[in-house]
Design a protein around this motif. Structure first.
Motif, short mmCIF file in Angstrom:
data_model
loop_
_atom_site.label_atom_id
_atom_site.label_comp_id
_atom_site.label_asym_id
_atom_site.label_seq_id
_atom_site.Cartn_x
_atom_site.Cartn_y
_atom_site.Cartn_z
N ASP A 219 80.16 -43.72 -39.36
CA ASP A 219 79.80 -45.12 -39.61
C ASP A 219 79.69 -45.84 -38.27
N PRO A 220 78.54 -46.44 -37.98
CA PRO A 220 78.37 -47.08 -36.66
C PRO A 220 79.33 -48.26 -36.44
N LEU B 113 77.29 -38.38 -41.16
CA LEU B 113 77.03 -39.41 -40.16
C LEU B 113 78.26 -40.29 -40.00
N THR C 234 73.60 -37.81 -45.19
CA THR C 234 72.16 -37.92 -45.40
C THR C 234 71.79 -37.13 -46.66
N HIS D 8 75.24 -52.88 -39.61
CA HIS D 8 75.42 -51.59 -40.28
C HIS D 8 75.28 -51.68 -41.80
N PHE E 37 82.27 -42.75 -42.78
CA PHE E 37 81.17 -41.78 -42.67
C PHE E 37 80.28 -41.91 -43.89
N SER E 38 79.14 -41.27 -43.82
CA SER E 38 78.25 -41.12 -44.98
C SER E 38 77.52 -39.79 -44.81
N ARG F 75 73.88 -33.97 -44.00
CA ARG F 75 74.44 -34.13 -42.66
C ARG F 75 75.42 -35.29 -42.65
N ASN G 46 82.44 -46.94 -34.51
CA ASN G 46 82.13 -45.98 -33.46
C ASN G 46 81.97 -46.66 -32.10
#
Length: 385
Positions: A130-131, A128, A122, A219, A119-120, A126, A134
């Motif tokens: 990690d793509p 996010l 913003t 990514h 994750f990260s 928020r 996912n």
């Protein structure tokens, strides 16, 4: 102290591209120098002859590495090694390791190393996913497994204060109380990739070389780098050297994500861009870095650490960077940019202004001084004491 180091390797075909393996390979001998008995359990050996080794299976995918722990194997390994501390480099495996410790009757300390964050955040706070983790909606299960790993550990180690802030925030949102568990322990630099800064102008008249030595996953923000590469190539001052760190990857990996191959092809089609491979040879890798004037950081939003950035800096290469995550915290503010135009201006200045380049070459080199393996090993042992 006896330490059992459980290491997942995601790139067994090209170990030089696996930062987790490089970290263990540098750290294990330094721990042995400090009097620690180290056993590495991994698909490939790390460390030196003083370190024990137990070969484990290579997980077919990054998801199997997080969801397919063999508890029977872990119990047998713990009973055989009788560790005082167990280090889980794949923190999502920590609940399975805790279960194995219970079954083995071991009171060893369990430390998780957050080598990769799923994750990260913003700038507005928020969270996010990690793509890269996912696929098929697995990002949320991975995040929950990460939180379970945090809860199962006695110690939680992270690379940087940026990572510490993100992990603390994520844990609080998922009602995991880290208490006094969290420790910041950076990865060691590779002493083979350390030299005094070279401050003279390049002898070649063909233009200064900027090196991009990061994985080419989408990514990592590689598409943004492709756009920057076009602008830099058009400047007439810069040539780019882009590392193909992976080479030919296994079908299991390209099936999940073929972006490195696609990005490599896009970059290879650009003028003044050279795609090079170190062929898994650290000497060749060093020589490829040594011929460059400066480095370029990735555009990866969730960047809690970058061994490739440290490699450049240890070689005395200034690194220009987008103002993101740990990169903005670690890299000199004068070398951070928010637009491509700013990045091109910085690159051109490093290419042509010898005084500016010399100043930042020295600062870059100095920024890695505290990352010598012996110093990192001491912090590591303090964290798991």
């Amino acid at each position: 102290m006896r330490v059992l180091y459980l290491l997942n390797i995601s790139n067994p075909d090209r170990l030089s591209a696996d930062s987790g393996w490089i970290f263990a390979d540098l750290l294990a001998p330094a721990l042995a120098d400090a009097g620690t008995e180290v056993t590495v359990a991994a698909p490939a050996a790390a460390g030196d002859a003083r370190c024990g080794f137990h070969r484990t299976k290579t997980p077919g995918t990054k998801y199997r590495a997080r969801f397919s722990a063999d508890i029977d194997e872990l119990v047998a390994l713990i009973r055989g090694v009788r560790p005082h501390a167990v280090v889980a480099n794949q923190i999502e495996e920590a609940p399975a390791i805790r279960t194995a410790l219970l079954e083995a009757g071991s009171d060893a300390l369990l430390a998780g190393y957050c080598h990769y964050l799923p994750f990260s955040f913003t700038s507005g706070g928020r969270l996010l996913l990690d793509p890269s983790l996912n696929d098929a909606g697995l990002g949320q299960p991975v995040l929950l497994a990460f939180a379970a790993g945090l809860a199962a550990c006695d110690r939680v180690m992270v690379h940087s204060s940026t990572a510490a802030s993100w992990v603390s925030d994520a844990a609080a949102r998922m009602t995991v109380d880290l208490g006094e568990k969290l420790r910041v322990v950076p990865a060691p630099r590779d002493e083979r990739l350390v030299r005094a800064p070279v401050t003279g102008r390049p002898t070649s008249g063909a233009g200064a070389i900027g090196v991009y030595n990061h994985r080419l996953y989408a990514h990592y923000g590689t598409e943004q780098f492709v756009h920057l590469a076009r602008d830099l190539a058009a400047s007439g001052v810069i040539r780019l050297r882009v590392m193909d760190l992976f080479g030919r990857r296994r079908a299991e990996r390209t099936g999940l994500d073929d972006s490195p191959e696609n990005m490599r092809d896009q970059l290879a089609a650009l003028p003044h861009v050279q795609i090079v491979s170190d062929r898994g040879d650290r000497v060749r890798y060093k020589n490829l870095l040594a011929g460059a004037r400066f480095g370029i950081a990735p555009f990866r939003p969730g960047c809690p650490w970058s061994m490739s950035v440290i490699d450049c800096q240890g070689m005395g290469l200034p690194v220009i960077s987008p103002s993101l995550g740990w990169l903005a915290q670690h890299i000199d503010a004068e070398l951070c940019f928010t637009t491509r135009a700013e990045a091109v201006a910085l690159a051109e200045r490093l290419a042509t202004d010898d005084e500016f380049h010399a100043l930042h070459a020295k600062r870059a080199h100095a920024s890695t001084a505290d990352l010598a393996p012996a110093l990192v090993a001491a912090r590591y042992l303090e964290a798991i004491a």
